[in-house]
Motif scaffolding. Structure first.
Motif, mmCIF file in Angstrom:
data_model
loop_
_atom_site.group_PDB
_atom_site.id
_atom_site.type_symbol
_atom_site.label_atom_id
_atom_site.label_comp_id
_atom_site.label_asym_id
_atom_site.label_seq_id
_atom_site.Cartn_x
_atom_site.Cartn_y
_atom_site.Cartn_z
ATOM 1 N N ALA A 49 8.186 2.286 4.931
ATOM 2 C CA ALA A 49 9.054 3.586 4.836
ATOM 3 C C ALA A 49 8.215 4.688 4.598
ATOM 4 N N TYR A 50 8.623 5.777 5.199
ATOM 5 C CA TYR A 50 7.884 7.100 5.222
ATOM 6 C C TYR A 50 8.823 8.212 5.028
ATOM 7 N N TYR A 51 8.262 9.484 4.757
ATOM 8 C CA TYR A 51 8.887 10.684 4.555
ATOM 9 C C TYR A 51 7.883 11.649 4.779
ATOM 10 N N MET A 94 4.934 3.991 2.623
ATOM 11 C CA MET A 94 4.897 2.907 1.708
ATOM 12 C C MET A 94 4.955 1.590 2.817
ATOM 13 N N ASN A 95 3.887 0.717 2.750
ATOM 14 C CA ASN A 95 3.746 -0.418 3.677
ATOM 15 C C ASN A 95 3.611 -1.691 2.765
ATOM 16 N N PHE A 96 4.519 -2.843 3.440
ATOM 17 C CA PHE A 96 4.344 -4.147 2.869
ATOM 18 C C PHE A 96 3.911 -5.030 3.822
ATOM 19 N N ASN A 97 2.997 -6.013 3.791
ATOM 20 C CA ASN A 97 2.564 -6.947 4.764
ATOM 21 C C ASN A 97 2.175 -8.331 4.063
ATOM 22 N N SER A 113 0.875 -1.349 -0.111
ATOM 23 C CA SER A 113 -0.134 0.037 0.258
ATOM 24 C C SER A 113 1.066 1.064 -0.094
ATOM 25 N N PHE A 114 0.226 2.393 -0.599
ATOM 26 C CA PHE A 114 0.960 3.670 -0.659
ATOM 27 C C PHE A 114 -0.158 4.672 0.028
#
Length: 279
Positions: free
Chosen positions: A263-265, A246-249, A202-203
């Motif tokens: 990861a985030y900004y 961005m998230n990966f699960n 997901s983004f």
């Protein structure tokens, strides 16, 4: 809360709300302050009585309209109107100025002089605050939600139009009436892709503006304390904030193990600081 079905798959919702908050209290601060002037150590007794009284009411109206535009996809429109009213007072009474109070290290509530109110010119600190605050907020937003076999999406954009009015008294220093009208904007969106029932990516991204609080922009200079001058900043600008992630699960069924990574900004420009002190 009122809800009505409009057409096939469409829905109209209305919400009315009212909230009241009230606080009434008192506080005693008994301590000795130590500070230095050059190489000289100085001591000042502080014996403060701080009564506080505030009442606020908030009235709200929100309307939401959801329209089905495709199978498992909806478009929605929303409007909100909020009125906020607040009446508050916070007084600082410097009791150390009364004979005998500067040496007290213990006290009882009954020790407060009954006629202290008649000595406001002597005892009442000019940092005492009294305010009458009115705030109207019009908010509008629109968005899209979709949920399919592989994809989930949601997008929202909004605008809040703020109408703030403050009748503000700062004891002897300043009497000020301030009115501010300005908009805040915002946007957020999310996309999710499902590889299967156990794994997804997901983004997310968002951006918004935020106006300074009306109280921070009052046009006054308080020099009542020779060691601490308080000055307002009437030129504060809106702040801007953005974020993305961005998230990966995934879930490993055989091992009964969940794995998650992200990861985030984030970025924030013109961050608003309400109080800043410098020597």
């Amino acid at each position: 809360n009122l809800a009505r079905k409009v057409g096939k798959g469409d829905m109209l919702n209305l919400y009315l709300s009212w909230n009241r908050y009230k606080t009434d209290g008192q506080q005693f601060n008994f301590y000795d302050m130590t500070y230095y002037t050059g190489q000289t150590e100085r001591h000042e007794p502080q014996r403060q009585y701080i009564p506080q009284d505030s009442r606020s009411d908030m009235y709200g109206l929100q309307a939401y309209y959801n329209k089905k535009v495709a199978e498992k996809a909806w478009l929605y429109l929303a409007y909100g109107l909020t009125y906020y009213y607040s009446d508050f007072s916070q007084e600082y009474w410097n009791l150390e100025l009364l004979p005998g109070w500067e040496s007290l290290d213990r006290y009882a509530l009954t020790a407060l002089p009954e006629d202290y109110g008649s000595m406001a010119a002597l005892l009442l600190d000019n940092n005492s605050n009294y305010g009458l605050f009115h705030k109207w907020t019009h908010s509008g937003s629109m968005g899209f939600n979709g949920n399919w076999e592989k994809w989930e999406t949601s997008v929202r954009a909004y605008i809040n139009y703020l109408h703030n009015s403050l009748d503000y008294e700062r004891h002897e220093v300043t009497d000020t009436a301030v009115t501010v009208r300005e908009p805040d904007y915002g946007f957020n969106g999310r996309v999710k892709y499902k590889f299967n029932n156990r794994t997804s990516l997901s983004f997310y991204c968002s951006a918004s503006t935020s106006s300074p609080d009306i109280v921070t922009r009052l046009n006054y200079v308080d020099t009542s304390n020779p060691e601490s001058t308080v000055m307002a900043n009437t030129n504060l600008k809106d702040s801007w904030r953005g974020s993305s992630s961005m998230n990966f699960n995934t879930f490993l069924e055989k091992q009964q193990l969940s794995l998650w990574a992200s990861a985030y900004y984030n970025i924030w420009r013109n961050n608003i600081v309400r109080f800043m002190r410098s020597n």
